[in-house]
Motif scaffolding. Sequence first.
Motif, short mmCIF file in Angstrom:
data_model
loop_
_atom_site.label_atom_id
_atom_site.label_comp_id
_atom_site.label_asym_id
_atom_site.label_seq_id
_atom_site.Cartn_x
_atom_site.Cartn_y
_atom_site.Cartn_z
N TYR A 1 33.08 42.34 44.69
CA TYR A 1 33.45 41.02 44.17
C TYR A 1 32.62 40.74 42.93
CZ TYR A 1 33.91 35.94 43.85
OH TYR A 1 34.12 34.65 43.40
N TYR A 2 33.30 40.57 41.80
CA TYR A 2 32.61 40.35 40.53
C TYR A 2 32.72 38.91 40.04
CZ TYR A 2 32.60 45.46 40.36
OH TYR A 2 32.42 46.79 40.65
N GLY A 3 33.16 38.01 40.92
CA GLY A 3 33.25 36.61 40.57
C GLY A 3 31.97 35.86 40.90
N TYR A 4 32.09 34.54 40.91
CA TYR A 4 30.93 33.68 41.14
C TYR A 4 30.74 33.39 42.63
CZ TYR A 4 30.71 32.77 36.12
OH TYR A 4 30.59 32.92 34.76
N GLU B 1 28.58 41.21 41.12
CA GLU B 1 28.14 41.03 39.73
C GLU B 1 26.95 40.07 39.75
OE1 GLU B 1 26.90 40.63 36.41
OE2 GLU B 1 28.64 41.98 36.36
N GLY C 1 26.87 36.46 38.37
CA GLY C 1 27.64 35.41 39.03
C GLY C 1 26.96 34.79 40.23
N ALA D 1 37.37 40.08 40.41
CA ALA D 1 36.65 38.84 40.10
C ALA D 1 37.31 37.59 40.66
CB ALA D 1 36.50 38.69 38.58
N ARG D 2 38.54 37.68 41.16
CA ARG D 2 39.27 36.47 41.52
C ARG D 2 39.36 36.19 43.01
NH1 ARG D 2 44.92 36.11 38.85
NH2 ARG D 2 44.95 38.39 39.09
N GLY E 1 38.03 33.30 44.95
CA GLY E 1 36.65 33.07 44.53
C GLY E 1 36.48 31.73 43.85
N ARG E 2 35.29 31.53 43.35
CA ARG E 2 34.99 30.25 42.72
C ARG E 2 35.36 30.29 41.24
NH1 ARG E 2 29.13 28.24 43.77
NH2 ARG E 2 30.12 26.38 42.93
#
Length: 265
Positions: free
Chosen positions: A14-17, A32, A35, A251-252, A264-265
């Motif tokens: 997971y590359y999101g926040y 990531e 994030g 990321a999403r 994700g956020r």
Amino acid sequence: MRAPRLRGRSFVVYYGYGPLPEIGSFDIAILEPAGWRHEDMMALSRRGVKCIAYLSAMEATRATLTRLGIPERQLLRAGDGPWLREQFGTYVVDPRCRPWRAHLAAEARRLLQEGWAGVFLDSLGDVEDQTVQDRAGWLLPAAADLVRGVRQEIGDRLLLQNNGIFLLLPLVAQLIDGICWEGSFDPETTGGPWLRMVLEQIAKVVRQEGITPMLLSEIPADDAAQGRLAMLEEMSRRYGFLSYAAPLDYARAIRTLDGRVVLGR
């Protein structure tokens, strides 16, 4: 045969926040670091999740190259200019580049100081691309030496590699704890004897060196993609790999262990 140092029954990318509470149900989380706040990452760690920080081993944006003072002559070339991965907006750096290697070492040290359990080296599969196949004779050992440099920086912390499974893996097998094969795994284009041969080849190396093998893909959460998901899961069961399929891009959203899609956020 070596016992694997990286143990777990599940992983997520997971590359999101963050924070994203559902990640806490996985054994291994490749994230990531930009994030995540330190306290949110450490909260996952306290739940028993091995939090692994994403780190691009050979690709950088133009802004990063400018900040590091890396000139164009120290980028790998494709045709008449520097090799640009247009999909990601990144340039491929020559793994012998000293400022780049110093950057990776500094980033690895920083991440471990922040409490990450290890690093996930992405973009090393670039050295097996047809774009640079005429330079494989020096490029592959240079990339392996780059991995060795990161291993020296992180000591006994976890080191995972994404792709580079065909030519690079034998050169770094004694340096890494996990190898991830990221691909589409589409039954229409991937399968048959070739796929079995590659999986058996990876399985042989990882058993000998105590490396945890992983399969990774982006597979939409719709009926049309169920064949791809079933193929990924069957391969992981048959050959003893962990597997994860992101329902959108990395990321999403994530796909939970029970198959739900969580944005994700």
